[in-house]
Each structure stands twice: as C-alpha cells, then as structure tokens.
Scaffold this motif. Structure first.
Motif, PDB file in Angstrom:
ATOM      1  N   SER A 114     -17.627  63.180  30.637  1.00  0.00           N
ATOM      2  CA  SER A 114     -17.143  64.217  31.780  1.00  0.00           C
ATOM      3  C   SER A 114     -18.004  64.199  32.926  1.00  0.00           C
ATOM      4  CB  SER A 114     -16.421  65.392  31.052  1.00  0.00           C
ATOM      5  OG  SER A 114     -17.506  66.153  30.447  1.00  0.00           O
ATOM      6  N   GLY A 115     -19.333  64.629  32.472  1.00  0.00           N
ATOM      7  CA  GLY A 115     -20.288  64.877  33.612  1.00  0.00           C
ATOM      8  C   GLY A 115     -19.765  65.641  34.675  1.00  0.00           C
ATOM      9  N   LYS A 116     -19.800  65.300  35.824  1.00  0.00           N
ATOM     10  CA  LYS A 116     -19.179  66.009  37.082  1.00  0.00           C
ATOM     11  C   LYS A 116     -17.963  65.600  37.490  1.00  0.00           C
ATOM     12  CE  LYS A 116     -23.385  68.084  38.246  1.00  0.00           C
ATOM     13  NZ  LYS A 116     -23.140  69.164  37.247  1.00  0.00           N
ATOM     14  N   ASN A 117     -17.110  64.833  36.639  1.00  0.00           N
ATOM     15  CA  ASN A 117     -15.950  64.418  37.052  1.00  0.00           C
ATOM     16  C   ASN A 117     -15.000  65.520  36.713  1.00  0.00           C
ATOM     17  OD1 ASN A 117     -16.598  61.653  37.319  1.00  0.00           O
ATOM     18  ND2 ASN A 117     -16.670  61.514  35.141  1.00  0.00           N
ATOM     19  N   ASN A 118     -13.608  65.568  37.635  1.00  0.00           N
ATOM     20  CA  ASN A 118     -12.607  66.286  37.228  1.00  0.00           C
ATOM     21  C   ASN A 118     -12.093  65.974  35.801  1.00  0.00           C
ATOM     22  OD1 ASN A 118     -12.780  67.065  39.995  1.00  0.00           O
ATOM     23  ND2 ASN A 118     -11.417  65.595  40.646  1.00  0.00           N
TER      24      ASN A 118
ATOM     25  N   LYS B  14     -22.644  75.185  28.259  1.00  0.00           N
ATOM     26  CA  LYS B  14     -24.095  74.250  27.965  1.00  0.00           C
ATOM     27  C   LYS B  14     -24.190  74.336  26.439  1.00  0.00           C
ATOM     28  CE  LYS B  14     -26.487  71.851  30.803  1.00  0.00           C
ATOM     29  NZ  LYS B  14     -25.495  70.984  30.850  1.00  0.00           N
TER      30      LYS B  14
ATOM     31  N   ARG C 212     -13.534  72.232  39.633  1.00  0.00           N
ATOM     32  CA  ARG C 212     -14.236  71.972  38.406  1.00  0.00           C
ATOM     33  C   ARG C 212     -15.075  72.871  37.736  1.00  0.00           C
ATOM     34  NH1 ARG C 212     -16.575  70.425  34.409  1.00  0.00           N
ATOM     35  NH2 ARG C 212     -17.514  68.243  34.123  1.00  0.00           N
ATOM     36  N   LYS C 213     -14.911  73.690  36.639  1.00  0.00           N
ATOM     37  CA  LYS C 213     -15.673  74.726  35.829  1.00  0.00           C
ATOM     38  C   LYS C 213     -16.645  73.844  35.235  1.00  0.00           C
ATOM     39  CE  LYS C 213     -12.524  77.528  34.590  1.00  0.00           C
ATOM     40  NZ  LYS C 213     -12.098  78.838  33.937  1.00  0.00           N
ATOM     41  N   GLU C 214     -17.919  74.443  34.850  1.00  0.00           N
ATOM     42  CA  GLU C 214     -18.962  73.801  34.250  1.00  0.00           C
ATOM     43  C   GLU C 214     -18.607  74.061  32.717  1.00  0.00           C
ATOM     44  OE1 GLU C 214     -21.724  71.444  34.461  1.00  0.00           O
ATOM     45  OE2 GLU C 214     -20.995  72.265  36.123  1.00  0.00           O
TER      46      GLU C 214
ATOM     47  N   LYS D 143     -21.432  64.035  28.358  1.00  0.00           N
ATOM     48  CA  LYS D 143     -22.082  63.076  29.312  1.00  0.00           C
ATOM     49  C   LYS D 143     -20.953  62.076  30.071  1.00  0.00           C
ATOM     50  CE  LYS D 143     -26.132  63.534  28.913  1.00  0.00           C
ATOM     51  NZ  LYS D 143     -26.741  64.205  30.035  1.00  0.00           N
TER      52      LYS D 143
END
Lengths: 379, 395
Positions: free
Chosen positions: B374-378, B16, B11-13, B372
């Motif tokens: 997608s957050g930390k999800n795959n 921002k 998972r890539k950030e 929001k």
C-alpha cells in the motif's frame, strides 16, 4: 346501496427518490398506518419505513431442517430397517449416500414452504378484497408511478392535515379512496357451480391422461422394446445360446462363493455314515424346516410326508416317509436324498442351501415321531 | 473537465505499530524456518509448500476478484477494490517463498527421482507431465503470467487515480476478460503441481476446483477483514455501509457452501466407487490421529462459518464479520495443512515449532506485505468512474 366509507388519502409521485423522501417525512410526522406502493421493490425502502426484518427466514430454516431430518430418517428406515440390502459393500446405514438426498429435500421443502407461507400466511391469499383494488391509484402505481396511501384509521388522521402533508412532499393527484363495506366484507363461496365444473373437467382430464399413459401408451412401440428383448422365458428354451440354456455353466473346477462342493455324489450309504446333522431341533430350525418342506417337498410328499401328493396322478407318488426304512436311516442319508436326488426325485441343492436342507431333515424327523407317537410322548 | 464529481479523499498513514508487530512476527518466523531447514529440511519443505500455496491463493484469487469486478461491471466493490489489488501484489513475494523450496524439491516430490520413476509403472506413465523440466517451466510461466496481469491491471488502476480517464477502465475490462480463463487454467494446474503431486499415484479431476473454491474464500476473507477494519478506522472514503458488508458476507457464505459442495463431491464419488487406487488418499487422512484433523476440517471449514454467516444480521455486523473472515482465513491454512501434511507423515500429525514458525511468517508477511504494497498509494481508487455509485450502493 350502502354508503361509501373513506379508507385513505393517496398521493402519486414520479420518481423513486421522491417516494423515499415522502416515506421519510411520513415517519418523521409520526404516521403509523400508511403504505407505499411501487411498481417494483425499491432499494432502501425497508430501512426508511423502519420495517422489521421478515420472519419468513425462520420458516425456511425450520422447514428446511425438518426436511433434512425427514430425508435422513426415511433413508435410514428404507435401507437399514425395512429393506436391508448391502449395496457396493457399504454398511446398511451409510451416511454419505444420504447427503445428496438430504440436501435436495432440504432445498425442496424449504423453498415450497417459503412460497406457501408467503402466499397464505403473510399475503393471506384467499382474501383478495382490499379497498385499493380496482382504483385508478392502483392502476398507476402498478405501471410506472410511485404512490403513498395514508389510512384514515391512523391516530393522527385529519383530512386537512393529511392533504397538507401530501402537498408539502409535492404529491400529485391527491385523492381520497372510498370503499363499500358490503363489498369488502363479502365472503366468496368456495364451491360455486363454475368452480365445481372446473374441478370435474380437471379431474376428467388428469384421470384420462393417467389411464392412457398406464394402459395404452406403455404398450406402444418405443415403450414395448423392453418387453421384446431376447431373454429366457420360463418353460421354453433360450434363443441366446445354441444349447438352449439361459445361462452358462460355471467353469469346471470353480466353486461359488460361500458354498462347498458336495463330496458324496452318488454314494448314499457313505453320506449316511459320514455326515452329521449340525443343527439342533430348536424352534427356529423347525419353523424353517416346516416352511421349506411345505414349499419344496409337500407337492409330492404331502404336507405330512405320507406320499399323498397334490399332483393327482400327473406324477408318480413317492413312497411314505414314515416307512421303517426311512425312519431307520441316519440324518445324513436323508440329507443325501435331498442333495443328490433319488430315483425320479431330482436334486434340490439349488432350491435349498445346506442349512435349509438340514432344517428340513429335522422337520422330517418331527413328522416321523408324530406319526409313531408313543404313549409316553403325550405326557 | 476530468470528471463530473470530485471525491474528497486524504491519504492517512496506517498505524506504524501493526507494521512493527508484523515485522517482529516475520523475523521470528524466518529464524524458525532457517533453523527448520537446518534440522529437518524434509518436514520444513512440506510446510513451505503450505506457505507457498497459501500466498498463491491470496494473491491470485484477489486478482481474480478484481477481474470479476471489471468484467461484471460491479459497482458495489469499487470502494474497496484497491485492497484486493494490494493483496494481488503478493505475487511479487511468490519467488521468494519458492526459492528455499527449489533446493528441496526432491524431498517433497518423490516423482522427481529418476530411479523411483523407472521402477514404478504408474509414475512412468505420468512422466510426460510430471518431470522436473516441465514442472519448472509451468511454475515459472504461471508466476510470470500472474505478474504480468497484476502489473498491467494495477498500473491502469493507479493511473486512473490521477488522470480520471475512463478509457483505463475499458482497458482493464479487456485485460480481466483475458485473465479469467488464464486464472482458471493456472490455478487448477498449480493445485495439481504443488498439492496433488505430493501423492503422485492419486488423482482427482475435481481437485483444481477444490483448491479454487478455497482460494477464493481465503481472498474474500482477507479482503473483507481488511476492508472492514480500514473502514471502521476511517481510512476509506465516506465509509462502507451495511449493504457492502452484507454483500461481502453473502459472498463468503456462498463460497463456504461451494467449498463444501466440491469437497463432498470429491469425497462421495471416491467413497462410492471404492477403488483402492483412489480411496487410499482419504484413508491416509482417516487413520491414526489424522481422523481428528479430518473431522475438524468439516467443522472449521464448513459448519462453523456456515452457521456464523447464516443469519442476515451476522453479515451486517462488522464485529462478527471480522471474526468470521479471520476464521475462514485460518481455515484455509488448516485446509492446506490437511492436503499436504499427511503425505509426509501417515498415522500421526505433526505440529511443533516448525509449523508455528510458518504460521508466524504467514501472519507477518500478510501485515508487512500489505504495508509495503500500500505504501504511499491511495487506499481507494479515487479516479474510478464507478466509485460514486459504489459508495451510494444500496441493497
């Protein structure tokens, strides 16, 4: 007996992955004239073989657009020029109504053109001779195997290297394909006796079916029901209404759209006095008058209004229109006779509308003047 | 052995700065909307309906795309199915978009005033359906239904990332099969409630299909844009190929045609029958300078996307696909404007800071909402058994 000429070397594979791999290798090796045969279209084969995108789409586009345009022009010509009828209060050229037709014609013409172009332009259909036809190789790749065929007119073609190449990609049944020059170049005649017989039989069947449909089938029961409906026939009384009329009279006091009630019913003198001819004696008006006079008046009055009818005594002849009495009548008086009838002549108001009646009056005036022409008229 | 294959995925950030831009748009837009409700609540409420129906389109139709994939057993869309799932998560925002409207319902729906209904024979006849209580029940029940299906389908899909359990796919197939008919009914009645009842005297039985076709198109467009963008920047596993792009483009092309077909069918029947009780709706959109908006709709919604997507290369080229999908998204907003606003202002269309702030909110919410949700999800459903085949998909 002509000699057998080498056409290509072929190899057989058992799975789609192998054939795609083989095609990749063939491209790597630089072969240009080779072909791949599979029982069904393989995904990804186009890109492996570097085949250019098909041109068929352009044919569909061009023919489809011309189909749309043809439909538009046809509809425009039919409904606005050749046979203009106002439907549902819409303008004669009403585009939204044409859109479904344009859509259908676009789809139809594009699809037919695509199929025909594919068969005759890209597949070159009437030519069915090919060295691979009828070979064992073709039988295999048409059912469950995948084959590659490297042609001998290929620049890099060398029997040994090709066999080696085919071996290197693990092809099975590596076989040369030979062909007979005479057989390949044999031109089939179109009009062979068999084909002519076929044409004759097809023609006979289709024409007899057409004849039967139009002349016999249409007069058999379910199709005759339309003719048997209870309707009013000419020269007979209606079975629908008890008084024998085919239609109802309008409700008393109602006036049809676009018509004015005639005010001088039964008052010929008053009509002559009050009515004024609104139409000038122009060419258009007189032509209309001539046409209507010949249709509705001439059967009794004769073409020139002399009272010599074409009815040969079945109906009493009317007096001449060239008598001093009629010539001295005002226009309105003649109009009244046409509208209201006189003696045995019945009203012609339902046959001739107001303008047409006045046009006939003008034409009668012309006839009268022609019969009593003066010397000065000739100059 | 949880699965026969293992997909490499990290998972890539997400960048921002886009989130910040989105937040800025959202804040500016919210200020604009607040001011709008203060100065001209009538007009702002109409705009709010456009906003609401736009996000209903995106969220529910995205969920429909997910459901279709499960029911049809499609593999090609699995590599980016998670994106559709994120967008279906916008159902969570629907109540927020609804709240300001609830205080202004009387402003937009004149059938909500009992004295108007009492004086109007037609509205009286429609009162059993068009009344405030039943309306509220429908609206809340629909949002609840969508949320329930979103919640369970998404939960199963997310759980599969960890457990690689194939039975979860079966569960989702069952849920999807139930959802599809519910979707058909709810989306039709939503369009009747929010858009058609703005003009309660008018009726068109095909209206639900019209809104459905536009909604699917909007959902496809936003999913296509996001998938292509994420893929180009390497956020998806192994990358989507031309074949995926082509399929997405072909679907958008098909639904563009479908929309035109439905829109024209609606128009043709009303035009042909020429009944005053139906034609006035189109006349409202044909008089004054609304005529430009109406003619523009044909071009923006149909002719330009049609020719933009007609050729094969245009469906495979990621750059053109992105432009066209954004265009279609804007066209859906335009379409909703065309449906709703003539009921507010006949003869003359309005466009000024109120409309612009709603557009800002739409853009902002799309970006912020996606970040929001997608957050930390795959970003890829890595546990899905169809994923490998989906990545290998070839036309």
């Amino acid at each position: 007996m002509s000699e057998k000429i080498l056409y290509s070397y072929t190899g057989i594979f058992n799975s789609p992955d192998e054939i795609i791999h083989a095609a990749e290798k063939a491209v790597e090796k630089g072969y240009k004239k080779y072909d791949v045969h599979t029982p069904y279209p393989l995904h990804g084969m186009n890109s492996v073989m570097n085949l250019p995108p098909s041109k068929l789409g352009y044919i569909a586009l061009i023919v489809g657009l011309s189909g749309a345009l043809a439909a538009l022009l046809t509809m425009f010509w039919i409904s606005a020029i050749d046979y203009p009828i106002v439907i549902g209060g819409k303008p004669l050229f009403s585009f939204p109504a044409y859109v479904p037709i344009m859509f259908e014609v676009t789809v139809l013409s594009a699809s037919i053109a695509t199929v025909l172009a594919m068969l005759f332009f890209f597949f070159k259909l009437p030519n069915n001779a090919h060295p691979l036809n009828g070979t064992e190789y073709m039988q295999k790749v048409a059912s469950d195997k995948y084959g590659i065929s490297i042609q001998c007119d290929e620049k890099l073609f060398e029997e040994k290297s090709v066999i080696e190449f085919l071996k290197s990609v693990h092809a099975k049944d590596i076989t040369p394909i030979y062909y007979d020059n005479e057989e390949i170049n044999y031109k089939h005649k179109i009009f062979e006796p068999k084909f002519i017989l076929f044409l004759v039989i097809a023609g006979l069947i289709s024409s007899s079916v057409t004849y039967f449909t139009l002349n016999k089938l249409m007069f058999m029961p379910p199709f005759t029901w339309m003719m048997d409906q209870s309707r009013l026939d000419v020269q007979s009384s209606s079975v629908i209404f008890s008084d024998g009329y085919g239609m109802r009279n309008p409700v008393e006091g109602s006036i049809a759209r676009g018509s004015l009630p005639y005010q001088f019913q039964g008052q010929p003198e008053l009509a002559g006095e009050k009515l004024i001819n609104p139409l000038p004696s122009t060419k258009n008006v007189l032509e209309l008058g001539l046409k209507k006079f010949d249709i509705y008046c001439s059967p009794c009055h004769g073409f020139y209004g002399e009272g010599n009818s074409r009815l040969q005594g079945h109906f009493p002849n009317p007096p001449s229109l060239h008598s001093d009495k009629v010539r001295n009548w005002p226009d309105g008086r003649i109009f009244h006779v046409i509208t209201d009838g006189q003696n045995i002549m019945s009203s012609h108001a339902s046959q001739l509308n107001v303008d047409e009646r006045w046009a006939v009056v003008n034409y009668v005036r012309v006839l009268q003047r022609a019969f009593n022409a003066k010397e000065s008229d000739l100059q | 052995m949880s699965s026969l294959y293992q997909i490499e995925y990290e998972r890539k950030e997400l960048p921002k700065k886009y989130f910040q831009i989105g937040l800025l748009f959202l804040c500016l837009g919210i200020i604009g909307i607040a001011a709008g409700y203060f100065f001209d609540s009538h007009r702002t409420a109409f705009n709010n309906i456009i906003l609401l129906t736009f996000f209903i389109s995106i969220s529910v139709a995205s969920l429909f795309l997910v459901a279709i994939e499960y029911v049809a057993g499609a593999v090609w869309s699995t590599p980016f199915r998670r994106i559709s799932e994120f967008y279906s998560g916008f159902v969570l925002f629907l109540p927020v978009l609804l709240i300001p409207l609830l205080f202004n319902l009387g402003n937009v729906f004149h059938w909500m005033h009992p004295e108007v209904v009492e004086a109007d024979k037609i509205l009286k006849g429609k009162a059993p359906y068009l009344n405030v209580d039943f309306f509220m029940i429908r609206v809340s029940a629909f949002i609840l239904l969508w949320f329930v299906f979103y919640f369970f389908i998404y939960k199963n899909s997310k759980k599969q990332d960890v457990t690689h359990d194939q039975y979860l796919t079966t569960k989702n197939i069952r849920l999807s099969a139930v959802f599809i008919p519910i979707f058909a009914i709810t989306i039709s009645f939503t369009s009747f409630d929010w858009l058609m009842s703005l003009e309660p005297h008018w009726f068109s039985t095909i209206f639900g299909v019209y809104y459905f076709s536009g909604s699917i198109l909007a959902a496809l467009a936003i999913v296509t844009f996001t998938a292509v963008w994420l893929n180009e920047n390497g956020y998806l596993v192994n990358g989507l190929k031309k074949d995926h792009y082509y399929s997405l483009g072909a679907l958008m092309f098909a639904f563009t045609n479908f929309w035109a077909y439905i829109a024209f069918s609606q128009f043709l029947l009303i035009w042909y029958a020429n009944l005053p009780e139906e034609t006035f709706w189109f006349l409202d959109r044909w008089e004054g300078n609304w005529i430009f908006i109406t003619i523009g709709l044909m071009f923006i919604r149909f002719i330009i996307p049609y020719f933009g997507l007609l050729s094969q290369p245009s469906k495979m080229d990621p750059k053109r696909l992105k432009v066209i999908s954004l265009w279609i998204l804007i066209a859906h907003f335009y379409d909703l404007y065309w449906l709703a606003m003539p009921n507010l202002n006949k003869k003359e269309f309005l466009f000024s800071w109120i409309e612009i702030s709603f557009i800002l909110v739409t853009i902002g919410l799309l970006i912020v909402g996606f970040f929001k949700l997608s957050g930390k999800n795959n970003l890829v459903a890595i546990g899905d058994p169809k994923l490998k085949r989906g990545i290998d998909f070839r036309l």
